[in-house]
Design a protein around this motif. Structure first.
Motif: not given
Ligand SMILES: Nc1ncnc2c1ncn2[C@@H]1O[C@H](COP(=O)(O)OP(=O)(O)OP(=O)(O)O)[C@@H](O)[C@H]1O
Ligand SMILES: [Mg+2]
Length: 256
Positions: A1-2, A26-27, A64-65, A79-80
């Motif tokens: 997700m990141i 990095l995940t 991200v996502d 916003k994110r």
């Protein structure tokens, strides 16, 4: 997700360019409590701050996502960022606002109407066990309580990710436990993904499922802590794990 891909960040200093982070990838998966550990100056905070682009990397990308944050215009990025909470070593509370109004602050910035704010603030304070302190001012709180207010404030925006920069470095060991317990609880109960910077292996051992070891701006090794046999290869990881093992033996011996 990141996903951090080959992140680089160089600062211009009086002594010349300083490579704070170099080619760091990095995940972080949904639901992880991912530790970033290393000595002072290793680049941990800088790397953490690139995740929400508080620090904009000169090289590499942040996703991200599946969305590339590094490609978004500032308006969209703001916003994110609401979905990414952050807490710090020195809590960063507003001393002229009581606990309730500190938690309210990000919602006011996001222009959430007052009527919607109240239930949100109350539930965040309940989650960190501070409902009875809503009217107290930060000066009257212990370090552990201050950090839990900071966690409640970070939760107010309904984040999917929580970034923590040395959240237990300025409190005593007992208080460390209560802060880590609060983080673990929100990870489990709310499914919030956590990235936590620390220089203490006991913090990593207490709550992380994965850890990346940093040295001189680079990620030198990564570990999945759910694996049975962890065999550190790099001298720094060997040092960090060995001291932890030595400490554990000492503890065992003292309780034997
Ligand atoms: N804004 C800045 N301007 C210049 N140099 C910086 C800046 N921010 C960080 N640095 C330098 O970059 C390097 C990495 O710093 P960083 O704060 O990321 O390390 P850290 O691992 O978090 O250290 P600590 O454990 O002391 O917090 C250090 O040498 C630091 O002095
Ligand atoms: Mg730091």
């Amino acid at each position: 997700m990141i996903t951090l891909n080959k992140i680089g960040k160089t600062f211009a200093t009086a002594g010349g360019p300083l490579h704070a982070v170099s080619s760091a990838s990095l995940t972080v998966e949904q639901g992880d409590i991912y530790g970033l550990i290393g000595f002072s100056g290793a680049g941990k905070s800088t790397l953490l701050r690139t995740i929400n682009l508080l620090e904009r990397p000169d090289e590499g990308t942040v996703h991200v996502d599946g969305e590339e944050l590094t490609a978004l215009p500032l308006r969209e990025l703001r916003k994110r960022r609401l979905a990414i909470g952050m807490i710090f070593q020195h809590f960063n509370l507003l001393n002229n606002r009581n606990v309730y109004d500190n938690v309210s602050f990000p919602l006011e910035i996001a222009k959430v109407p007052r009527a919607e704010r109240r239930p949100r603030i109350e539930s965040c304070l309940e989650m960190v066990g501070l409902s009875d302190k809503a009217k107290a001012y930060p000066a009257k709180l212990s370090g552990g309580q201050k950090q839990r207010v900071a966690i409640a404030r970070a939760l107010a925006g309904n984040p999917k990710i929580l970034l923590c920069d040395e959240p237990t470095s300025s409190v005593d060991p007992q208080t460390t436990g209560s802060i880590l317990a609060a983080l673990q609880e929100i990870n489990r109960n709310l499914g919030i993904t956590i990235v936590i910077v620390t220089h203490e292996m006991n913090v990593v051992k207490a709550i992380c499922n994965k850890v990346a070891v940093m040295e001189h701006g680079r990620i030198v090794e990564k570990f999945d802590l759910r694996e049975k046999h962890i065999v550190p290869q790099s001298p720094i990881a060997q040092y960090l794990f060995k001291n932890e093992i030595a400490l554990e033996r000492e503890m065992e011996a003292s309780y034997a």
